[in-house]
Design an enzyme around this catalytic site. Structure first.
Site, mmCIF file in Angstrom:
data_model
loop_
_atom_site.group_PDB
_atom_site.id
_atom_site.type_symbol
_atom_site.label_atom_id
_atom_site.label_comp_id
_atom_site.label_asym_id
_atom_site.label_seq_id
_atom_site.Cartn_x
_atom_site.Cartn_y
_atom_site.Cartn_z
ATOM 1 N N ASP A 53 43.670 41.870 30.743
ATOM 2 C CA ASP A 53 44.281 40.212 30.744
ATOM 3 C C ASP A 53 43.427 39.300 31.921
ATOM 4 O O ASP A 53 42.844 39.534 32.785
ATOM 5 C CB ASP A 53 46.072 40.303 31.207
ATOM 6 C CG ASP A 53 46.296 40.472 32.647
ATOM 7 O OD1 ASP A 53 46.499 39.860 33.021
ATOM 8 O OD2 ASP A 53 46.675 41.842 33.111
ATOM 9 N N ASP A 88 45.500 36.822 33.211
ATOM 10 C CA ASP A 88 46.792 36.762 34.318
ATOM 11 C C ASP A 88 47.419 35.524 33.854
ATOM 12 O O ASP A 88 47.831 35.277 32.462
ATOM 13 C CB ASP A 88 46.405 36.532 35.682
ATOM 14 C CG ASP A 88 47.850 36.667 37.139
ATOM 15 O OD1 ASP A 88 48.608 37.207 35.907
ATOM 16 O OD2 ASP A 88 47.840 35.910 38.356
#
Length: 284
Positions: free
Chosen positions: A221, A223
């Site tokens: 991802d 964040d």
């Protein structure tokens, strides 16, 4: 003949902690034990097996079924259990958030440094808890990850055609919550490339225990720093990791085979000598 019998501990993180069969695929698991030591119980059972003629021990960092949050993991018991099992090396997997554009979802990274933002974990063996770690040890943390083991992982990735980035700083946060946007942007300004919740104190303890440790991080991802992108969510983290988990398992299997072909006596002796010389207590 080498002085040390090589044995590799494998610490499976998020997405790689459901079953030992993910690593020991088509391999026999020869032993199962719950290994209490001076620091308590590890996260779960130790699964013993063999890959490419090399003895291996698999431990799920978060326990079977991912029952332990990052702050509740007994990192000292985990590392000590692997040391007492005879491990000379540790290969660890970890799911991370990317803090830079050039590390995409699913990208593998071999980190080479960390920023420790944890606040509630026991970060050393040398606190008079165990007679195995007496004295006060001011151990240098550069290099953080064992360079030779990391080079072996790079070689394995090259032979398998797996894209892996060499180098990167992991920011380890306390968790279990994810970062705020302000925190995420601060980590970027500090030079962080990845953010996770488990590298520290695991890598520190492994070095104190005399084990040659390296980690393979997978970016799952971005964040929450990236504009116009979805913020990190645990479900998405696990989804991305599991979509790419075969890269990690294949990489570990190949790296273990290559580790078994090397003579590690000097590397292990050098680390043990460093630990001894860093212990400033008399008679330790």
């Amino acid at each position: 003949m080498p002085k040390y019998q090589i044995k590799v501990g494998i610490i499976g993180g998020s997405g790689l902690d459901d079953s030992p069969s993910q690593i020991f695929i088509h391999k026999d698991v020869t032993k199962l034990e719950n290994a209490k030591n001076d620091f308590g119980y590890p996260s779960g059972n130790l699964y013993h097996g063999c890959i490419g003629g090399v003895d291996v021990v698999l431990l799920s960092r978060h326990g079977d079924g991912h029952k332990l949050s990052p702050s509740n993991i007994n990192y000292r018991a985990n590392i000590e259990a692997l040391r007492l099992s005879g491990c000379t090396h540790i290969l660890a997997s970890t799911a991370c958030g990317s803090l830079i554009e050039s590390i995409n979802r699913g990208q593998l990274v071999l980190p080479d440094s960390f920023l420790d933002r944890t606040i509630s974990r026991k970060g050393t063996f040398f606190d008079n808890t165990s007679s195995s770690y007496s004295g006060v040890c001011h151990l240098p943390m550069e290099p953080v990850f064992d360079p030779q083991t990391s080079e072996i992982v790079l070689q394995a990735a090259k032979e398998l055609g797996i894209d892996i980035r060499k180098g990167g700083t992991v920011v380890t946060i306390e968790g279990p919550r994810f970062s705020s946007k302000a925190e995420s942007n601060a980590f970027r300004m500090w030079g962080g490339h990845l953010v996770n919740m488990t590298i520290c104190p695991e890598v520190i303890l492994a070095k104190e225990a005399g084990l040659l440790y390296t980690a393979v991080a997978m970016a799952t991802d971005y964040d929450c720093w990236r504009e116009n992108d979805e913020n990190v969510h645990a479900v998405d983290v696990l989804k991305v990791f599991k979509e790419n988990v075969s890269k990690v398992t294949d990489l570990f299997v190949k790296a273990i085979e290559l580790i078994g072909k090397q003579d590690w006596d000097q590397d292990i002796d050098n680390l043990h000598a460093l630990i001894k010389s860093s212990n400033i207590s008399q008679g330790s």
